[in-house]
Design an enzyme around this catalytic site. Structure first.
Site, mmCIF file in Angstrom:
data_model
loop_
_atom_site.group_PDB
_atom_site.id
_atom_site.type_symbol
_atom_site.label_atom_id
_atom_site.label_comp_id
_atom_site.label_asym_id
_atom_site.label_seq_id
_atom_site.Cartn_x
_atom_site.Cartn_y
_atom_site.Cartn_z
ATOM 1 N N ARG A 390 -5.046 -0.073 -0.245
ATOM 2 C CA ARG A 390 -4.823 0.969 -1.261
ATOM 3 C C ARG A 390 -6.122 1.512 -1.847
ATOM 4 O O ARG A 390 -7.209 1.035 -1.593
ATOM 5 C CB ARG A 390 -3.910 0.455 -2.380
ATOM 6 C CG ARG A 390 -2.485 0.149 -1.957
ATOM 7 C CD ARG A 390 -1.590 -0.130 -3.158
ATOM 8 N NE ARG A 390 -0.213 -0.366 -2.733
ATOM 9 C CZ ARG A 390 0.778 -0.661 -3.566
ATOM 10 N NH1 ARG A 390 0.541 -0.756 -4.854
ATOM 11 N NH2 ARG A 390 2.002 -0.856 -3.112
ATOM 12 N N ASN A 426 -4.174 -1.742 4.960
ATOM 13 C CA ASN A 426 -2.786 -1.646 4.511
ATOM 14 C C ASN A 426 -2.664 -0.530 3.482
ATOM 15 O O ASN A 426 -3.420 -0.490 2.510
ATOM 16 C CB ASN A 426 -2.354 -2.974 3.868
ATOM 17 C CG ASN A 426 -0.947 -2.902 3.297
ATOM 18 O OD1 ASN A 426 0.027 -2.842 4.036
ATOM 19 N ND2 ASN A 426 -0.829 -2.916 1.977
ATOM 20 N N GLU A 427 -1.753 0.383 3.741
ATOM 21 C CA GLU A 427 -1.461 1.472 2.803
ATOM 22 C C GLU A 427 -2.735 2.231 2.431
ATOM 23 O O GLU A 427 -2.985 2.529 1.267
ATOM 24 C CB GLU A 427 -0.738 0.943 1.566
ATOM 25 C CG GLU A 427 0.622 0.352 1.913
ATOM 26 C CD GLU A 427 1.381 -0.198 0.706
ATOM 27 O OE1 GLU A 427 0.833 -0.193 -0.412
ATOM 28 O OE2 GLU A 427 2.529 -0.633 0.892
ATOM 29 N N ASN A 428 -3.533 2.530 3.444
ATOM 30 C CA ASN A 428 -4.773 3.268 3.200
ATOM 31 C C ASN A 428 -4.525 4.745 2.922
ATOM 32 O O ASN A 428 -5.478 5.504 2.704
ATOM 33 C CB ASN A 428 -5.719 3.097 4.389
ATOM 34 C CG ASN A 428 -6.000 1.639 4.679
ATOM 35 O OD1 ASN A 428 -5.461 1.082 5.633
ATOM 36 N ND2 ASN A 428 -6.800 0.994 3.850
ATOM 37 N N ARG A 465 -0.880 -1.006 8.724
ATOM 38 C CA ARG A 465 0.458 -0.673 8.256
ATOM 39 C C ARG A 465 0.383 0.489 7.264
ATOM 40 O O ARG A 465 -0.447 0.511 6.365
ATOM 41 C CB ARG A 465 1.124 -1.867 7.556
ATOM 42 C CG ARG A 465 2.529 -1.511 7.087
ATOM 43 C CD ARG A 465 3.104 -2.451 6.040
ATOM 44 N NE ARG A 465 4.216 -1.773 5.387
ATOM 45 C CZ ARG A 465 4.092 -1.020 4.297
ATOM 46 N NH1 ARG A 465 2.924 -0.843 3.730
ATOM 47 N NH2 ARG A 465 5.161 -0.428 3.770
#
Length: 823
Positions: A390, A426-428, A465
């Site tokens: 994030r 993850n969730e970039n 992801r």
């Protein structure tokens, strides 16, 4: 004689453990530590002489043992922001290196998040990053200090070790503080004192390969040396032992170049024994280095296996299709935060294996070598990732940390046969930490990390992801599919997954499921689905996790019952059996965990999507997975934590049985209700469900299930309430159990006629006055002083401390209730 505090701190008996990766002397530094959760004015404040009662004794230090976490309780305290800042540790070590001209190292298995290390007042090392391993050579600093008068007079010949950890918020660090997990501080993994000779092996890189059929094996071995004395020549002897300990091959190599990564062995093996989840066989690679100054040995466990993510197809292990049946793990536990002991980790991983797991994604950071060792020995394949999670993309300091942590993760866990995927992020696609959010810059950096990973380890796959604009960069991609929770309904799962599968070369679906408030159950769990717009199961948007605003969704508008989540999981698992193109999936997560971004959840600051609570208490969902994923006969009647069911007199109610057996017979109040055959496609409960009229009052349900000739049974008792209730008007508080000086009290929400309000979800707050202490800040349904009721009740435990106390409970708009204890 003055010491670190107002008394002598001895390093008495240190736990001596020899890990499979180390044969040098290794001492876990467990006991005789002190800690203060704040900053100091400087290192001198940690070591200056202290007279009892003098100003130098402030700040006051507390005694702790390792591993230790700053945020063992405040991460889930409903009334505060968890502490993010510096904390200091100190102890004394007795440095006695048995090796002539050897080295003394401190080996950190992980510390959060920025760490500085001191010997007395000399800074000897530092590290940024909370999850990778690192070491500090303290040889010279320790020797120099031992020659001082201060060492002899003030510290009795011992060496003061002082460590500063800091988990302050920092936008130029990963992971982002926007992440959906607590970014803990402290020495929350083991710290080891190592003694090594002048020449030692820093790392061994063993690469075992097989052909697709597993008939031919190939092993290459490289080594990297730790050689501060610049030893110029050595001899290496390598031995490969099979799983039974029998010697397979031996090789001796003369070394005259000890710089860089040195090639040691290239070995062909006929028909190696293959590692798999059903047979996780491990070979042992022994490396013995002999040089003029002595001998050093190192032992590694390795495994031969061949895997493939088929393009536009399933997953193959050793040439055969295998459905990856996965979950996720955060390093988090009730009462200790991230500081889980080795025994705790072992219990958790064994619980996963017993649930039928053959795959795990370690979210969202490199985890302890203990976890990886257990995955190797239990047969659990691994996706492990760096904490680029994030927030967007920071500057060069930020990117350099990501590069370093990726390199460390791959090199430190290179030899584990369990690892099949290196995760890059993850969730970039989640902005927020920086004014700029540039997708092309994120893509450029993701390509750099992907190239680095494949250069360091070309045999494993890369993955991310939920970052669709980078999905083409990595080998394997996982989109966001939360059918039936954040978007859509769970019956859309198969079609939505197929649509996403067709967009990428290789799909592995990690993260699915939903929250459940443990002990909350529903007679009509799917009721919220009537409000939900269909067709958006893979269309998760920012804000969908919020409990406020936006379109109708189960995560906001559902009842958060265990009943609903069991249905959602049941549907997903039965569908996965009919998806031959699916490589696999991983349920998010195995265990509830702390998170600062969910203060309004029924247990505040806890992500409640786990199939077990933070203290290992199993939710009903655990048994749904077992019924699909395990071979050992099992049977479980839904509702062991549902003491009161409700409905009209004579109304038929469903009893669900989760089992992997061929058939089951249900018995209600001593009378057989018939035998049902299991059919995984007969939803719900694979056909093992009965609609029955209960009697008002107590009911006893028993099930007998058969798998071949093996028989398993389960039984539960519950009360069936036919009385209708109105609005909650008052509360009652009673003690329902006491064991070893700990009482369990239960609050009940009642209407004006004293009928329990079985659908009430009121917020309640427990309090205590007197000698006892609430067992709260555990982040569990029965270990939180502020909690939403489950079916009109809530529980908490109280340590009585052999005294008298008064427990209280309050809820907005209702009169408080009290209970005297210890009389």
């Amino acid at each position: 004689m003055y010491l670190l505090r107002s008394g002598i701190i001895y390093l008495l008996v240190l736990l001596l453990t020899v890990h499979q990766s180390f044969s040098q002397e290794k001492i876990r530094l467990i006991n005789n530590w002190e800690f203060v959760r704040q900053d100091l004015g400087g290192i001198w404040e940690a070591v200056r002489p202290v007279g009892k009662g003098n100003p130098e004794s402030v700040p006051l230090w507390e005694k702790v043992s390792m591993p230790h976490c700053f945020n063992s309780e405040d991460a889930v305290d409903p009334d505060v922001n968890y502490y993010q800042g510096p904390g200091w540790y100190r102890t004394l070590i007795d440095v006695k290196n048995p090796y002539n001209e050897g080295r003394v190292l401190l080996h950190f298995e992980g510390a959060g998040q920025k760490t500085e290390v001191y010997i007395y007042t000399t800074k000897v090392g530092s590290h940024t990053g909370g999850y990778d391993e690192w070491s500090v050579d303290i040889t010279k600093a320790a020797e120099d200090f031992k020659r001082t008068e201060v060492c002899r007079k003030q510290f009795g010949g011992k060496v003061p070790l002082i460590i500063r950890c800091d988990n302050s918020r920092d936008l130029e660090m990963i992971p982002s503080d926007l992440s959906d997990f607590t970014i803990y501080g402290g020495l929350y993994r083991y710290l080891n004192l190592l003694y090594v000779p002048a020449l030692s092996v820093d790392k061994v890189f063993a690469t075992p390969e097989t052909d697709a059929a597993g008939k031919a094996g190939h092993l290459t071995v490289r080594a990297r040396f730790y050689n501060p004395a610049n030893v110029v020549a050595a001899k290496a002897e390598l031995r490969l032992l099979d799983p039974s300990g029998k010697r397979v091959a031996v090789k001796t190599v003369q070394l005259d170049d000890l710089k860089g990564d040195v090639q040691l062995w290239d070995l062909r093996i006929k028909e190696p024994l293959l590692w798999s989840p059903s047979k996780p066989v491990l070979y042992t690679l022994q490396t013995v280095i002999t040089f003029a100054g002595g001998t050093f040995s190192k032992s590694e466990k390795i495994g031969f296996r061949n895997f493939e993510f088929v393009e536009k197809g399933p997953f193959l292990l050793n040439g055969q299709r295998l459905l990856l049946r996965g979950t996720h793990r955060h390093e988090d536990h009730a009462g200790v935060g991230q500081a889980m002991t080795e025994d705790m980790v072992r219990i958790e991983m064994k619980m996963m294996k017993d649930m039928g797991v053959n795959f795990i994604r370690l979210g969202h950071y490199q985890q302890s070598r203990i976890v990886l060792d257990l995955c190797d020995s239990l047969g659990i394949m691994v996706w492990e990732e760096i904490p680029w999670c994030r927030g967007g993309l920071g500057g060069e300091v930020y990117k350099e940390q990501a590069r370093r942590m990726l390199t460390n993760m791959i090199e430190q866990h290179y030899n584990h046969p369990a690892v099949i995927i290196w995760g890059l992020g993850n969730e970039n696609d989640w902005p927020g930490d920086f004014p700029e959010f540039d997708k092309e810059k994120i893509r450029t950096f993701m390509k750099e990390l992907n190239d680095r990973s494949q250069r360091l380890d070309p045999l494993r796959k890369t993955a991310i992801r939920r970052c669709d604009f980078c999905s083409d960069i990595v080998d394997v991609y996982s989109p966001s599919i939360w059918a039936g929770w954040y978007r859509g309904v769970y019956t859309e799962y198969k079609q939505v997954s197929l649509d996403e599968f067709n967009k990428v070369k290789r799909l592995l679906h990690v993260e699915w499921g939903g929250d459940s408030h443990a002990r909350r159950h529903s007679e009509n769990p799917d009721n919220a689905l009537n409000k939900i717009k269909r067709g958006g199961g893979a269309d998760e948007r920012a804000g969908d996790a919020s409990l406020y605003g936006g379109a109708a969704r189960v995560s906001k508008d559902g009842d958060w019952s265990e009943s609903y989540i069991c249905n959602l999981i049941d549907w997903h698992l039965k569908e996965q059996e009919t998806m031959p193109w699916l490589s696999g999936s991983a349920y998010w997560p195995f265990k509830d965990f702390a998170t600062p971004v969910r203060p309004d959840n029924p247990v505040p600051y806890v992500n409640q999507k786990g199939v077990v609570e933070r203290d290992f208490t199993k939710k009903e969902a655990y048994y749904v997975f077992q019924s699909y994923w395990t071979e050992k006969p099992m049977v479980h009647i839904y509702g062991h934590s549902w003491p009161v069911r409700w409905g009209g007199e004579g109304e038929e109610k469903m009893v669900k049985v989760y089992s992997n057996c061929d058939e089951a017979e249900l018995i209600l109040n001593g009378k057989s209700m018939g035998i049902k055959k299991r059919n995984s496609q007969d939803f719900p409960a694979a056909g093992l469900r009965w609609s029955l009229p209960f009697v008002t009052g107590e009911n006893v349900v028993k099930v007998v299930a058969l798998k071949g000739r093996e028989k398993v049974e389960d039984m539960l008792r519950f009360v069936y309430q036919t009385a209708k209730w109105g609005k909650a008007a008052k509360m009652s508080l009673k003690k329902i159990a006491e064991e070893d000086g700990v009482a369990t009290v239960e609050m009940s929400l009642l209407d004006s006629n004293d009928v329990q309000c079985l659908d009430s979800t009121n917020w309640v707050r427990f309090s205590l006055a007197g000698d006892g202490k609430l067992v709260d800040n555990q982040g569990t349904s029965s270990g939180a002083r502020l909690v939403q009721a489950y079916n009109g009740r809530a529980m908490i435990r109280i340590r009585l401390n052999k005294g008298k106390s008064v427990a209280g409970v309050t809820s907005e708009g209702l009169p408080a209730a009290f209970l005297k204890l210890g009389e």
